[in-house]
Design an enzyme around this catalytic site. Sequence first.
Site, PDB file in Angstrom:
ATOM      1  N   CYS A   2       0.820  -1.207   0.000  1.00  0.00           N
ATOM      2  CA  CYS A   2       0.000   0.000   0.000  1.00  0.00           C
ATOM      3  C   CYS A   2       0.843   1.242   0.000  1.00  0.00           C
ATOM      4  CB  CYS A   2      -1.005  -0.096   1.102  1.00  0.00           C
ATOM      5  SG  CYS A   2      -2.154  -1.301   0.525  1.00  0.00           S
ATOM      6  N   ARG A  27      -5.280   3.247  -3.063  1.00  0.00           N
ATOM      7  CA  ARG A  27      -4.718   1.907  -3.260  1.00  0.00           C
ATOM      8  C   ARG A  27      -5.394   0.860  -2.384  1.00  0.00           C
ATOM      9  NH1 ARG A  27       1.446   1.939  -3.650  1.00  0.00           N
ATOM     10  NH2 ARG A  27       1.776   3.204  -5.471  1.00  0.00           N
ATOM     11  N   TRP A  74      -1.810  -2.839   4.036  1.00  0.00           N
ATOM     12  CA  TRP A  74      -2.743  -3.810   3.494  1.00  0.00           C
ATOM     13  C   TRP A  74      -2.226  -5.156   4.001  1.00  0.00           C
ATOM     14  CZ3 TRP A  74      -2.892  -8.034   0.100  1.00  0.00           C
ATOM     15  CH2 TRP A  74      -4.168  -8.369  -0.380  1.00  0.00           C
ATOM     16  N   ASN A  99       6.461  -1.966   2.772  1.00  0.00           N
ATOM     17  CA  ASN A  99       5.472  -2.506   1.831  1.00  0.00           C
ATOM     18  C   ASN A  99       6.040  -3.803   1.283  1.00  0.00           C
ATOM     19  OD1 ASN A  99       4.391   0.575   0.198  1.00  0.00           O
ATOM     20  ND2 ASN A  99       3.652  -0.424   2.018  1.00  0.00           N
ATOM     21  N   GLY A 100       5.214  -4.819   1.189  1.00  0.00           N
ATOM     22  CA  GLY A 100       5.683  -6.072   0.588  1.00  0.00           C
ATOM     23  C   GLY A 100       5.588  -7.231   1.568  1.00  0.00           C
ATOM     24  N   GLU A 482     -15.411  -9.168 -17.469  1.00  0.00           N
ATOM     25  CA  GLU A 482     -15.091  -7.887 -16.845  1.00  0.00           C
ATOM     26  C   GLU A 482     -16.326  -7.333 -16.119  1.00  0.00           C
ATOM     27  OE1 GLU A 482     -12.594  -6.400 -15.992  1.00  0.00           O
ATOM     28  OE2 GLU A 482     -13.114  -4.296 -15.764  1.00  0.00           O
ATOM     29  N   LYS A 486     -16.402  -6.518 -12.156  1.00  0.00           N
ATOM     30  CA  LYS A 486     -16.767  -5.188 -11.615  1.00  0.00           C
ATOM     31  C   LYS A 486     -17.855  -5.347 -10.565  1.00  0.00           C
ATOM     32  CE  LYS A 486     -14.162  -3.297 -12.527  1.00  0.00           C
ATOM     33  NZ  LYS A 486     -12.984  -3.316 -13.312  1.00  0.00           N
ATOM     34  N   GLU A 489     -16.407  -6.864  -7.403  1.00  0.00           N
ATOM     35  CA  GLU A 489     -15.465  -5.989  -6.705  1.00  0.00           C
ATOM     36  C   GLU A 489     -16.157  -4.934  -5.869  1.00  0.00           C
ATOM     37  OE1 GLU A 489     -11.419  -5.232  -9.189  1.00  0.00           O
ATOM     38  OE2 GLU A 489     -13.219  -4.595 -10.212  1.00  0.00           O
ATOM     39  N   HIS A 505     -23.484 -26.681 -20.479  1.00  0.00           N
ATOM     40  CA  HIS A 505     -22.493 -27.615 -19.916  1.00  0.00           C
ATOM     41  C   HIS A 505     -22.358 -27.442 -18.410  1.00  0.00           C
ATOM     42  CE1 HIS A 505     -21.355 -28.932 -23.895  1.00  0.00           C
ATOM     43  NE2 HIS A 505     -21.375 -27.653 -24.259  1.00  0.00           N
ATOM     44  N   LYS A 604      -5.247  -1.226  -4.923  1.00  0.00           N
ATOM     45  CA  LYS A 604      -5.177  -0.757  -6.310  1.00  0.00           C
ATOM     46  C   LYS A 604      -3.934  -1.271  -7.029  1.00  0.00           C
ATOM     47  CE  LYS A 604      -6.359   1.919  -9.799  1.00  0.00           C
ATOM     48  NZ  LYS A 604      -7.472   1.427 -10.621  1.00  0.00           N
TER      49      LYS A 604
HETATM   50  N1  GLU Z   1       3.574  -7.624   4.987  1.00  0.00           N
HETATM   51  C1  GLU Z   1       3.437  -6.427   5.757  1.00  0.00           C
HETATM   52  C2  GLU Z   1       2.308  -6.546   6.758  1.00  0.00           C
HETATM   53  O1  GLU Z   1       1.461  -7.394   6.679  1.00  0.00           O
HETATM   54  C3  GLU Z   1       3.286  -5.185   4.897  1.00  0.00           C
HETATM   55  C4  GLU Z   1       1.987  -5.115   4.165  1.00  0.00           C
HETATM   56  C5  GLU Z   1       1.879  -3.887   3.264  1.00  0.00           C
HETATM   57  O2  GLU Z   1       2.540  -3.875   2.228  1.00  0.00           O
HETATM   58  O3  GLU Z   1       1.103  -2.980   3.585  1.00  0.00           O
HETATM   59  O4  GLU Z   1       2.269  -5.788   7.670  1.00  0.00           O
END
Ligand code: GLU
Length: 609
Positions: A2, A27, A74, A99-100, A482, A486, A489, A505, A604
């Site tokens: 995020c 995002r 996130w 992030n990650g 799509e 939508k 989502e 089927h 996002k």
């Molecule tokens: N993996 C991390 C967490 O869960 C970072 C998540 C993120 O990118 O916001 O806190």
Amino acid sequence: MCGIAGAVAQRDVAEILIEGLRRLEYRGYDSAGVAVINGGELQRTRRVGKVQELSAAIESEPLAGGTGIAHTRWATHGEPNQSNAHPHISTDTIAVVHNGIIENHVKLREMLKGLGYCFSSDTDTEVICHLVHHELKSHSSLLAAVQATVKQLEGAYGTVVIDKTDNERMIVARSGSPLVIGYGLGEHFVASDQLALLPVTRSFAFLEEGDVAEVTRREVNIFDVDGNAVTREIKESEVTHDAGDKGEYRHYMLKEIYEQPRALAHTLDGRIAAGQVLDSAFGDNATKLLKDIKHVQIIACGTSYHAGMAARYWLEDWAGVSCNVEIASEFRYRKSHLFPNSLLVTISQSGETADTLAALRLAKEMGYKATMTICNAPGSSLVRESDMAYMMKAGAEIGVASTKAFTVQLAGLLMLTAVVGRNNGMDEGLQAQITQSLQSMPAKVEQALGLDDAIAELAEDFADKHHALFLGRGDQYPIAMEGALKLKEISYIHAEAYASGELKHGPLALIDADMPVIVVAPNNELLEKLKSNVEEVRARGGLMYVFADRDAQFESDDTMKVIPVPHCDEFMAALIYTIPMQLLSYHVALIKGTDVDQPRNLAKSVTVE
Ligand code: GLU
């Protein structure tokens, strides 16, 4: 995945950082936090929920300090609660945002516990701050400690580290998650997206994979993965978007739906001349690289994948080359066959989609003849790492559910069809028809937007529904997909899409009066087949909503509501029928009262796999 914002300045930065987070809100995230160094102490505020809650907390208890970091999370590891929100702090000294995903966090956690570190969250991130704290014991600077730390991390990260004993600097590291440095006068900033920093600077340098940077008020020193000092070009941002501006619209999504005629005009601008799509639409070296292409492999995720699916029909029907389309997360983890003279095309709005980027890197190793990305973010990883880029020029897309990016991707893919087709002997008449169609798209989309009121009324029927089925044939099958995506989502209604021929089927078993069936029915050679499918649904008491060409001769009755869609040619039909699908999901979401721009659980820019 995020948002990250950070600053080293003389003035107080909490407000700047909060505004940065606000600009990254689109995002999607579940919690937010900020930490600043104030008089040699770390002050931290974190909240579950919206940035507004964090901002209110800081208003009642202000944070002073010129060096700080902020984050919207996130959750990937550990539920979205306050103790898992970032920044994370080690031993009251080192604060980190990330992030990650750190894939080897379990092993590192055990090791750090063995060294006496206490964990206060369930996140993978917390290992980073303890590791930096530990490494500082044997390294002379925060920079060296972070460099030693990232060597031990497996996975993806964009991370920013501060140390309360040194309010002069922050250390920034990137591997897999984007980070950009913002240059001010006597102050510097960092963020996961330049949008976050537009109120304070327009000069940016994008970090490359493996870079670690030491950022002070006066200097930015960047080191590559091997620790060599490197320079990364500082560019003036051309982004004009003000993320705080929804204009007259209630939601970004609606604004972006209505921006489509302009976005399409913009994407076509300067790319068609003398009735032909110019090779240069795909970059300076496109003429050479697209010359002998005989096969196209498209890789994408989500909405972009649907754009690729539609393009497969066009590339095979009109350009005369074979085409495969695959979801990036599948492609990257299997052994696929490389056809001779293959072009790899990635599609991604953000240009940072982790799986798509990994698929591109794999394809380059495999030896694809050329790689191209269709992308909306200049300077993003996909753009930098591909041989060619079709820059979408759709303008910033803020709504999590993609709308204008999708139709602009379709336009870009139709241009690609024209260029690849020309190189493979497409006759001039067909080329001219395609270019004419491209040029009349903005006006035709404008007409299709005229369906808004009728669709708003029809959306009432969906208020109490829990499921919906979307049907299409040919290149309208991806449009049905799509449409279903939508609806899922943003209104949280379970929706599925089928190629109409598949109905008998299996999915026919689901049809009853509670299952609305949405049919996209342009007037093409598959119309008669589609009509038979419609009868199959009718015979089982299903309630249908048919979006049809005026010449398709469908008539409304007790079991079927027909919504006439402006008449259009086959080259733009997929794009035009997308518009009512977008409007339908938007109006159903309004009735359901969901968070249209930031639907639950979604983000996002999907920068983790
Ligand atoms: N993996 C991390 C967490 O869960 C970072 C998540 C993120 O990118 O916001 O806190």
